[in-house]
Design an enzyme around this catalytic site. Sequence first.
Site, PDB file in Angstrom:
ATOM      1  CG  ASP A   1      20.213   3.758  39.051  1.00  0.00           C
ATOM      2  OD1 ASP A   1      20.127   4.090  37.851  1.00  0.00           O
ATOM      3  OD2 ASP A   1      19.587   4.346  39.950  1.00  0.00           O
TER       4      ASP A   1
ATOM      5  CD  GLU B   1      15.304   6.843  36.956  1.00  0.00           C
ATOM      6  OE1 GLU B   1      14.209   7.347  36.683  1.00  0.00           O
ATOM      7  OE2 GLU B   1      15.413   5.812  37.647  1.00  0.00           O
TER       8      GLU B   1
END
EC number: 3.5.1.16
Length: 382
Positions: A80, A142
């Site tokens: 991400d 994350e």
Amino acid sequence: MQLPQFSELYKSLILIPSISSLEKELDISNKPVIDLLSGWFSELGFSINITSVPETNGKFNLVATYGQGDGGLLLAGHTDTVPFDDDLWTKDPFKLTEKDDKWYGLGTIDMKGFFAFVLEACKNIDLTKLDKPLRILATADEETTMAGARAIAAAQSFRPDYAVIGEPTGMVPVFMHKGHMSEAIRITGRSGHSSDPANGINAIEIMHQVTGQLLQLQRKLKEQYACDHFVIPQPTLNFGHVHGGDSPNRICGSCELHIDMRPIPGVNPDELFMLLNQALLPIIKQWPGAVDVYHLHEPIPAYACNTDSALIKLAEKLTGEAVIPVNYCTEAPFIQQLGCDTIVMGPGSINQAHQPDEYLDLSAIKPTQAIIQKLIEETCKN
């Protein structure tokens, strides 16, 4: 299928939006990136395991494994990215743009590009000659909750000897960082007309008491705790956001403060949360039912790797750089729960992370490829 060239790997990863955000309208599934990585690592002979991450918006983890059993090396990263400000970017965030010996794009260094480096290293190694397993981990979220890394830690489905997380450190090995806690303190008073202050309970006035107690807690943390590896050695407490009331002529009925706390290695987030509640206990007793303290998200523990680790010695030898501590957070404390020595080391500068026109300096490509390849060979061969 033949794997694309390194630049095409990079371009394909940047092309796919994989933003994670606590704002639902911005949050995007990472499945297309996971599927892309799955195809590439499958082509190299890796076995693939894709799992959904609980309580997320269509997010997935990938573990690609070459070899059998435990031990060996884990190369880890997140799929991400943070959101981007369209007004501040001068280039297309989802198009790999080369200019002035740099590659620009969202995720070039934080950190989808790391997977291109890993793939390139694997292409140049005879994987059949590895004696120990090589695993690649690609996680989700994350940048928000670390839900992907938390799920991997909870599953305990494999145990490598060593793990390297490819966050942007300029290929300087990182062995320690503080944790992160985001806490909210909500005061619920009783609103009323400002002409009669005694006819209500002013939440801002109670919050004034709260901030006084928190300033005392700041001093206590500085006096009682220290980790001299950090420039700021103590756990910190920051006043980040406060909002209360809606009109000058109303008694404020509610007020909320958001704070940031940064635990140091050896100090559990639960311990800091207990100290926070203890600091506010006199106010909680004075105003029963008015004070609510809660996590904005689950805490991230601090992290430290033993400096005697063979992984640290190897990383220092390969890079020519001594290990350092950093102030930002990574997935390291969760990956470490797999029972492996863990460091953070990857291409790019943290100064470009979360910034408009994020970029990778092209001069870093060849040295980084060589280090990752050597790292695999040194840890996965007898």
